[in-house]
Design a protein around this motif. Structure first.
Motif, PDB file in Angstrom:
ATOM      1  N   ASP A  80      56.210 -11.379  13.860  1.00 56.52           N
ATOM      2  CA  ASP A  80      56.870 -12.467  13.143  1.00 56.52           C
ATOM      3  C   ASP A  80      57.087 -13.692  14.008  1.00 56.52           C
ATOM      4  OD1 ASP A  80      56.941 -10.982  10.847  1.00 56.52           O
ATOM      5  OD2 ASP A  80      59.052 -10.408  11.018  1.00 56.52           O
ATOM      6  N   GLY A  81      57.132 -13.523  15.318  1.00 59.60           N
ATOM      7  CA  GLY A  81      57.354 -14.642  16.216  1.00 59.60           C
ATOM      8  C   GLY A  81      56.109 -15.420  16.558  1.00 59.60           C
ATOM      9  N   LEU A  82      54.942 -14.947  16.119  1.00 58.81           N
ATOM     10  CA  LEU A  82      53.680 -15.639  16.377  1.00 58.81           C
ATOM     11  C   LEU A  82      53.207 -16.362  15.128  1.00 58.81           C
ATOM     12  CD1 LEU A  82      51.634 -12.985  18.421  1.00 58.81           C
ATOM     13  CD2 LEU A  82      52.879 -14.971  19.300  1.00 58.81           C
ATOM     14  N   THR A  83      52.399 -17.392  15.318  1.00 59.03           N
ATOM     15  CA  THR A  83      51.784 -18.073  14.182  1.00 59.03           C
ATOM     16  C   THR A  83      50.673 -17.204  13.602  1.00 59.03           C
ATOM     17  OG1 THR A  83      50.122 -19.165  15.550  1.00 59.03           O
ATOM     18  CG2 THR A  83      52.242 -20.308  15.246  1.00 59.03           C
ATOM     19  N   VAL A  84      50.129 -17.660  12.479  1.00 61.59           N
ATOM     20  CA  VAL A  84      48.994 -16.941  11.890  1.00 61.59           C
ATOM     21  C   VAL A  84      47.831 -16.922  12.887  1.00 61.59           C
ATOM     22  CG1 VAL A  84      47.321 -16.900   9.997  1.00 61.59           C
ATOM     23  CG2 VAL A  84      49.695 -17.547   9.549  1.00 61.59           C
ATOM     24  N   VAL A  85      47.564 -18.072  13.506  1.00 63.36           N
ATOM     25  CA  VAL A  85      46.497 -18.136  14.507  1.00 63.36           C
ATOM     26  C   VAL A  85      46.787 -17.183  15.657  1.00 63.36           C
ATOM     27  CG1 VAL A  85      45.387 -19.586  16.244  1.00 63.36           C
ATOM     28  CG2 VAL A  85      45.800 -20.493  13.969  1.00 63.36           C
ATOM     29  N   GLY A  86      48.034 -17.186  16.129  1.00 63.59           N
ATOM     30  CA  GLY A  86      48.412 -16.327  17.253  1.00 63.59           C
ATOM     31  C   GLY A  86      48.244 -14.859  16.945  1.00 63.59           C
ATOM     32  N   ASN A  87      48.579 -14.460  15.719  1.00 62.36           N
ATOM     33  CA  ASN A  87      48.422 -13.063  15.334  1.00 62.36           C
ATOM     34  C   ASN A  87      46.964 -12.659  15.293  1.00 62.36           C
ATOM     35  OD1 ASN A  87      50.876 -11.321  14.468  1.00 62.36           O
ATOM     36  ND2 ASN A  87      51.419 -13.374  13.740  1.00 62.36           N
ATOM     37  N   VAL A  88      46.115 -13.506  14.731  1.00 59.24           N
ATOM     38  CA  VAL A  88      44.693 -13.184  14.679  1.00 59.24           C
ATOM     39  C   VAL A  88      44.124 -13.125  16.094  1.00 59.24           C
ATOM     40  CG1 VAL A  88      42.422 -13.974  13.898  1.00 59.24           C
ATOM     41  CG2 VAL A  88      44.397 -14.149  12.371  1.00 59.24           C
ATOM     42  N   LYS A  89      44.571 -14.043  16.947  1.00 56.93           N
ATOM     43  CA  LYS A  89      44.070 -14.070  18.328  1.00 56.93           C
ATOM     44  C   LYS A  89      44.482 -12.808  19.075  1.00 56.93           C
ATOM     45  CE  LYS A  89      43.529 -17.162  22.269  1.00 56.93           C
ATOM     46  NZ  LYS A  89      42.071 -17.197  22.097  1.00 56.93           N
ATOM     47  N   SER A  90      45.617 -12.206  18.730  1.00 62.51           N
ATOM     48  CA  SER A  90      46.031 -10.974  19.402  1.00 62.51           C
ATOM     49  C   SER A  90      45.089  -9.821  19.091  1.00 62.51           C
ATOM     50  CB  SER A  90      47.462 -10.602  18.979  1.00 62.51           C
ATOM     51  OG  SER A  90      47.517 -10.201  17.630  1.00 62.51           O
ATOM     52  N   TYR A  91      44.353  -9.918  17.964  1.00 60.27           N
ATOM     53  CA  TYR A  91      43.367  -8.900  17.604  1.00 60.27           C
ATOM     54  C   TYR A  91      41.970  -9.275  18.101  1.00 60.27           C
ATOM     55  CZ  TYR A  91      46.582  -6.301  14.606  1.00 60.27           C
ATOM     56  OH  TYR A  91      47.625  -5.529  14.143  1.00 60.27           O
ATOM     57  N   ALA A  92      41.785 -10.539  18.463  1.00 63.18           N
ATOM     58  CA  ALA A  92      40.482 -10.997  18.981  1.00 63.18           C
ATOM     59  C   ALA A  92      40.747 -11.934  20.157  1.00 63.18           C
ATOM     60  CB  ALA A  92      39.696 -11.699  17.882  1.00 63.18           C
ATOM     61  N   PRO A  93      41.196 -11.407  21.308  1.00 60.88           N
ATOM     62  CA  PRO A  93      41.629 -12.246  22.442  1.00 60.88           C
ATOM     63  C   PRO A  93      40.550 -13.176  22.975  1.00 60.88           C
ATOM     64  CG  PRO A  93      42.283  -9.947  22.743  1.00 60.88           C
ATOM     65  CD  PRO A  93      41.349  -9.975  21.585  1.00 60.88           C
ATOM     66  N   ALA A  94      39.290 -12.796  22.858  1.00 63.73           N
ATOM     67  CA  ALA A  94      38.214 -13.602  23.447  1.00 63.73           C
ATOM     68  C   ALA A  94      37.823 -14.790  22.571  1.00 63.73           C
ATOM     69  CB  ALA A  94      36.989 -12.726  23.700  1.00 63.73           C
ATOM     70  N   ALA A  95      38.247 -14.795  21.308  1.00 64.64           N
ATOM     71  CA  ALA A  95      37.855 -15.875  20.395  1.00 64.64           C
ATOM     72  C   ALA A  95      38.647 -17.146  20.699  1.00 64.64           C
ATOM     73  CB  ALA A  95      38.082 -15.446  18.950  1.00 64.64           C
ATOM     74  N   ASP A  96      37.984 -18.314  20.595  1.00 67.73           N
ATOM     75  CA  ASP A  96      38.713 -19.559  20.835  1.00 67.73           C
ATOM     76  C   ASP A  96      39.417 -19.999  19.558  1.00 67.73           C
ATOM     77  OD1 ASP A  96      37.072 -21.630  19.294  1.00 67.73           O
ATOM     78  OD2 ASP A  96      35.531 -20.743  20.575  1.00 67.73           O
TER      79      ASP A  96
END
Length: 535
Positions: free
Chosen positions: A412-428
């Motif tokens: 809940d403390g992350l943005t939508v972008v941040g949450n998706v990035k946590s599942y795909a760390p290498a993606a820009d």
């Protein structure tokens, strides 16, 4: 004098949440006898409206009037597990008084408690039997009931009261197929005023009319949900045709305006040259210039007005087209070769006695069905590695993702972008944002904190995080994914899964949803996992 028809009447109703969010403003509603299906997007205010009708919330303005006794089945039902069944049914006092009278106690208080309800026990048992709860002893506590049984018990209590107005909020959530069929029968046989908030398309086949709550007002459609879909489809076809006509008209008016300006510029240039060649006096050339400018102004104004009117017609036409945004994605990296093993359950035994032996190869689409409590969620959790088997082995040689019933995968403390990035760390970030736009998170919406998302938005964000994960899932498992989703979100989920190319296992009681997924194998869990014919 004729009695007024039992009804619900909301006049100039207003309601705001404490944070200032307006839900309803100047809202009007009149509901008469019959079964009404109340539908709308998540966040439209359907459950809030039912709570206002039930008196659980107080309106900021306007009035709510309900004719007759009201019964209300909330979506988030809480049941006191220390209660006896007869107490939950609301008949304990009448039963105790009846038993006292039968034992010879003639105290007037007992007769007052019974009233005219001398067959209360027989009616209670008949109602429980009708809802598949015949096994419940009226003297036992409710502590051993499943979530679905608790819903049916609460409904039984309402039916025993025989209210004039009955409000049901997502009543089929957590109900298995058998329990749903019993509820459908109860709804179909109801006489009086009934308002049902639901995304269950089968349940909505039993209503007499559909009320679509959008942008703070209700649009009425006669007939059941199938009738509603046909009417809306015809309206949308007309609306989209009018959009195309209006778009063409705007382009035509733009061309006419450009051509008019070009002609006027040529005419002005020609007039100036002609005046200069004739050596007209300044007073005459000035007069001719003013006349030309006035004519040009009128022509430009006429064409500009026509263009403005055409744009207004286009805006009106576009507003008539529903904006239940579609999800359009492509997920090639989730593809699985036809012969590749994606799951192997080798004589597995799980808690609560569940046994399973299964091999899945290639991009199969599996429907997992079974009664509540049969162990479907436990099986999916075991495949996901969240719990271990008591016996046997579970092998998943491909990347997998699991969407549980509770949408608790996001931070809940992350943005939508941040949450998706946590599942795909290498993606820009740019790549993530481009793909999130396909899930209807465009611009600033992608920067919303997950904790501020509505139910439908949270579901889309969770789905995006799973499907865009790195490595991409080649086995995707969903546990009752349509619970609490509005009809537009269910359609969006179906669209997203149509683009998914891996193996899919979906545990669900929602047959229309399952049938729309192109299921290749139907499995039923009832102690043991077995293949069944398509449902």
């Amino acid at each position: 004098m004729a009695q007024p028809t039992t009804s619900i009447l909301c006049t100039d109703l207003g309601f705001d949440w404490p944070d200032g969010t307006t839900v309803l403003d100047g809202f009007h509603l009149a509901v008469g006898p019959g079964r009404t299906g109340l539908i709308g997007l998540n966040g439209a205010g359907k459950s809030t409206l039912l709570r206002l009708l039930a008196g659980e919330l107080t309106p900021a303005s306007g009035t709510v009037r309900v004719g007759g006794e009201l019964g209300y089945l909330p979506q988030d039902l809480t049941l006191d597990t220390t209660q006896r069944v007869d107490e939950a049914l609301g008949i304990r006092a009448a039963r105790e008084a009846l038993h006292a009278i039968e034992s010879g106690d003639t105290d007037e208080r007992h007769y007052a408690a019974v009233g005219d309800d001398w067959d209360v026990e027989e009616r209670a048992r008949a109602t429980l039997d009708r809802l598949g709860l015949a096994r419940l002893d009226l003297d036992r506590t409710t502590g051993e009931l499943s979530g679905g049984e608790a819903v049916l018990l609460h409904l039984a209590a309402l039916l025993l009261r025989r209210p004039d107005v009955l409000l049901l909020d997502e009543p089929t959530n957590n109900l298995d197929r058998h329990a749903r069929s019993l509820l459908y029968e109860a709804v179909a046989s109801w006489h009086g005023v009934m308002v049902i908030v639901s995304h269950d398309r089968e349940l909505l086949q039993h209503v007499d009319q559909i009320a679509d709550l959008r942008a703070g007002s209700v649009t009425w459609y006669g007939g059941n949900f199938a009738d509603y879909e046909r009417t809306v489809a015809a309206q949308q076809e007309t609306a989209e045709r009018l959009v195309r006509v209006a778009e063409a008209d705007v382009q035509r008016q733009k061309r006419d305006l450009i051509e008019a300006r070009t002609k006027l510029e040529r005419s002005a240039s020609y007039g100036k040259k002609r005046s200069e060649s004739r050596n007209d006096p300044k007073i005459i050339s000035g007069k001719l210039k003013r006349q030309a400018q006035e004519t040009a102004g009128r022509v430009r104004g006429m064409h500009t007005e026509r263009l403005t009117e055409a744009k207004e017609r286009l805006t009106a036409a576009e507003e008539a087209v529903r904006d239940d945004a579609e999800i359009r994605i492509d997920l090639p990296r989730t593809a699985v070769p036809a012969g590749r093993t994606v799951l192997n359950l080798d004589h597995v035994r799980l808690p609560y006695g569940t046994r399973a032996h299964l091999e899945l190869r290639g991009p199969e689409r599996v429907a997992l069905v079974g009664r509540n409590g049969s162990g479907k969620s436990t099986l999916l959790r075991a495949v996901a590695g969240e719990i271990g088997p008591l016996e046997g082995e579970i092998s998943t040689p491909v990347p997998l993702r699991h969407l549980p019933q509770r949408l608790d995968l996001l931070d809940d403390g992350l943005t939508v972008v941040g949450n998706v990035k946590s599942y795909a760390p290498a993606a820009d970030d740019n790549a993530i944002r481009a793909r999130l736009a396909r899930f209807q998170f465009r611009g600033g919406r992608a920067d919303q904190l997950a904790g501020t998302l509505s139910g439908g938005e949270r579901f889309r964000a969770t789905l995006a995080a799973l499907l865009l994960a790195d490595p991409p899932p080649q086995l995707l498992m969903l546990d009752e994914p349509t619970n609490n989703l509005d009809l537009a979100s269910v359609r969006q989920l179906t669209q997203a899964l149509a683009a998914y190319r891996g193996a899919l296992i979906v545990a669900s009681h929602d047959l229309p949803f399952l049938r729309g997924l192109g299921i290749t194998r139907w499995l039923e869990l009832d102690g043991e996992l077995r293949t069944i014919d398509p449902m």
